[in-house]
Write an enzyme that holds these catalytic residues in place. Structure first.
Site, mmCIF file in Angstrom:
data_model
loop_
_atom_site.group_PDB
_atom_site.id
_atom_site.type_symbol
_atom_site.label_atom_id
_atom_site.label_comp_id
_atom_site.label_asym_id
_atom_site.label_seq_id
_atom_site.Cartn_x
_atom_site.Cartn_y
_atom_site.Cartn_z
ATOM 1 N N GLU A 258 -7.782 6.710 0.309
ATOM 2 C CA GLU A 258 -6.650 5.777 0.407
ATOM 3 C C GLU A 258 -6.719 5.030 1.729
ATOM 4 O O GLU A 258 -6.917 5.680 2.760
ATOM 5 C CB GLU A 258 -5.328 6.545 0.279
ATOM 6 C CG GLU A 258 -5.174 7.160 -1.118
ATOM 7 C CD GLU A 258 -3.874 7.946 -1.311
ATOM 8 O OE1 GLU A 258 -3.090 8.051 -0.347
ATOM 9 O OE2 GLU A 258 -3.653 8.441 -2.422
ATOM 10 N N HIS A 276 0.457 4.925 -3.371
ATOM 11 C CA HIS A 276 1.021 6.233 -2.995
ATOM 12 C C HIS A 276 2.522 6.105 -2.685
ATOM 13 O O HIS A 276 2.980 6.403 -1.576
ATOM 14 C CB HIS A 276 0.261 6.815 -1.799
ATOM 15 C CG HIS A 276 0.387 8.300 -1.693
ATOM 16 N ND1 HIS A 276 -0.636 9.108 -1.267
ATOM 17 C CD2 HIS A 276 1.418 9.150 -1.957
ATOM 18 C CE1 HIS A 276 -0.245 10.374 -1.265
ATOM 19 N NE2 HIS A 276 1.016 10.416 -1.687
#
Ligand code: NAD
Ligand code: MLT
Length: 523
Positions: A258, A276
């Site tokens: 990420e 997220h």
């Protein structure tokens, strides 16, 4: 005392900390900058952005507590913190409803192509036919991982009149019944579900739990959601399934890396994604920040932590005497749980000899923790183990007898499921624990590392071929115990090995004539 907050934290959490301590909010620090600053602080509060590496922890000389405002502690080297005596706490419940709601939102957005339709309309197109969707009503939702968030998702999906299947090897039938879900294997879920959602922690067992083989079993109109952790669903297999049209679509909130800018998933039109955001609500961020701030205040003022991940909540003087028994019970219970495999119904712990006269509650809690940790990983701690067992309908029976035959004190642990059970007995010599029997077969094992437990028929040419299987596969045996039995009777051997034994090698051992079963325990 000084607290460093190194990720954005809600005002409510900061206000609480500010009432007690000097608080510095310094976000976006590199590892080097963190290492440089950390020696000044007694507490560190983080979310998922800060990587609390061993190097950072080693420099944290005054640190008493690291507070993770969220569930996953994947960004903290908990082992290093434990070694340094730093308490690590998380906030396991504060964002659970937000994560569950996000999952449902993703599932509905996926079923009706909402993000794609929104982009299309905003680029001044009117494409009603292109964005035909499906109802969720009456459809089957497969939930992999039925813990806090999985259960909340199941409840909400029942409100949408979906039928729920679930896979969670550590959930009892009774709990599944209570939630109104039917337990299935991952493969059955893959075959039977219209929607699938994953809610496990990311562990060795759950990494790629949904992989190519599972996608091959899915219906062509299946849709899958991941709002748990990147890597639980294989990203490679998912990209392939989406590109080839093997499944209808996916909704993903979490990625292996990420931000996932290099991920092929972002090129798939039938994938919807969020960065997220599962816990990104005002409520969740207040909950987790306040919870962690309260833990920091309590610990820095000499109190205990409710959600400690790495320490027992007992007074230091009791701890010193009980420590080796706590360690032994936790380890034996972990071993027993691995031998039994899944869906525990009851843990029985019996104390014999001198230990039976002491306050054994922390030992029982440690045994529960060891057992549940096999399923729940770092989510279980000494404080929440009993309530987690209760909510999972796992019974605990404690018994005591002040007599002990061979040793001053022994502890026996038995974990039960229906008619099946596994039991281990151990003792403490000096300050070290040892296992003295497994399923009533006498052994003498140091409970650490990797141990193969193999049930077999006591006859010639069984033990040798097993050792050859290990030897030929480069697995070194560092210790061996063989139980006693009449010739032709059933007995057990315990092999300490120096490295992990992959399942195909265990399978090869099980195929040796005379071997009834062979299992690996990792301690
Ligand atoms: P939990 O510990 O309450 O539940 C996890 C469940 O997974 C347990 O019931 C456990 O028995 C089960 N499990 C463990 N190993 C398994 C296996 N091999 N197969 C099937 N089931 C298995 O955790 P939770 O609070 O419900 O969190 C679930 C996940 O969601 C975690 O990965 C957490 O980090 C993640 N999370 C993500 C967000 C987000 O922002 N997207 C927010 C909160 C939590
Ligand atoms: C969590 O583990 O709590 C979630 O992934 C959210 C977060 O990282 O803050």
């Amino acid at each position: 005392m000084k607290v460093l907050v190194s990720d954005p934290l809600s005002e409510q959490g900061l206000a609480k900390l500010n009432q007690h301590f000097t608080v510095d909010v310094l976000t976006g620090l590199s590892e080097e900058e963190l290492v440089d600053k950390i020696p000044d602080y007694e507490a560190l509060v983080i979310r998922s952005g800060t990587q609390v590496t061993r190097k950072v922890i080693e420099a944290a000389d005054k640190m008493k507590i690291i507070g993770r405002a969220g569930v996953g502690v994947d960004n903290v080297d908990v082992e290093a913190a434990t070694e340094k005596g730093i308490i690590v706490v998380n906030a396991p419940e504060g964002n659970m409803l937000s994560a569950a709601e996000h999952t449902v939102a993703m599932m509905l957005a996926l079923s009706r192509n909402i993000p794609q339709a929104n982009s299309s309309l905003k680029s001044k197109k009117w494409e009603r036919k292109k964005f035909m969707g499906v109802e969720v009503n009456g459809k089957v939702l497969g939930v992999i991982g039925l813990g806090r968030i999985g259960a909340e998702v199941a409840k909400r999906a029942q409100g949408l009149e979906m039928d729920i299947l679930a896979y969670d090897p550590f959930i009892s039938e009774e709990r599944a019944k209570e939630l109104g879900v039917k337990l299935r294997t991952v493969q059955e879920i893959a075959k039977e579900s219209d929607f699938i959602t994953v809610h496990t922690p990311l562990t060795k067992e759950t990494r790629n739990i949904v992989d190519k083989a599972e996608f091959d079993l899915m219906k062509s109109n299946a849709r899958i959601v991941n709002c748990a952790r990147g890597g639980i669903i294989s990203e490679e297999a998912l990209a392939e399934a989406l590109q080839s049209g093997k499944i209808a679509g996916a909704a993903v909130d979490v990625f292996v890396n990420e931000p996932p800018f290099e991920s092929p998933l972002l090129d798939c039109d039938n994938l919807i994604a969020t960065p997220h955001l599962g816990a990104s609500t005002e409520e969740a961020q207040i909950n987790v920040a306040v919870s962690v701030a309260e833990e920091v205040i309590s610990v820095l003022n000499g109190g205990t932590a409710k959600n400690a991940i790495n320490i027992p909540s007992v007074k230091p003087e009791i701890m010193t005497m009980l420590a080796p028994y706590i360690q032994l019970a936790e380890t034996m219970s972990k071993a027993c749980a691995q031998l039994l495999g899944k869906n525990y119904e009851r843990l029985e712990i019996s104390y014999h000899g001198e230990i039976a006269e002491k306050d054994t509650r922390p030992i029982t809690v440690a045994a529960l923790k060891g057992m549940l940790q096999v399923a729940l990983g770092s989510a279980v701690n000494y404080v929440n183990a009993a309530s987690l067992a209760k909510s999972r309908k796992v019974g605990v029976i404690e018994s005591k007898s002040e007599t002990s035959e061979e040793y001053a004190s022994t502890i026996s642990i038995k974990i039960i499921r229906g008619n099946e059970s596994e039991s281990i007995t151990g003792t403490v010599i000096g300050n070290s624990g040892k296992i003295i029997s497994i399923n009533n077969e006498h052994v003498d094992i140091v409970p650490s590392g990797y141990i193969i437990v193999a049930k077999h028929v006591n006859k010639p040419n069984v033990i040798g071929p097993c050792c050859i299987v290990l030897g030929e596969n480069g697995i070194n045996i560092s210790g061996m115990q063989v139980g006693r039995a009449e010739i032709g009777g059933t007995t057990m051997m315990a092999l300490n090995v120096d490295s992990e034994v992959p399942e195909p090698i265990l399978k090869e051992m099980r195929s040796v004539e005379g071997i009834i079963d062979a299992k690996l325990i990792k301690l």
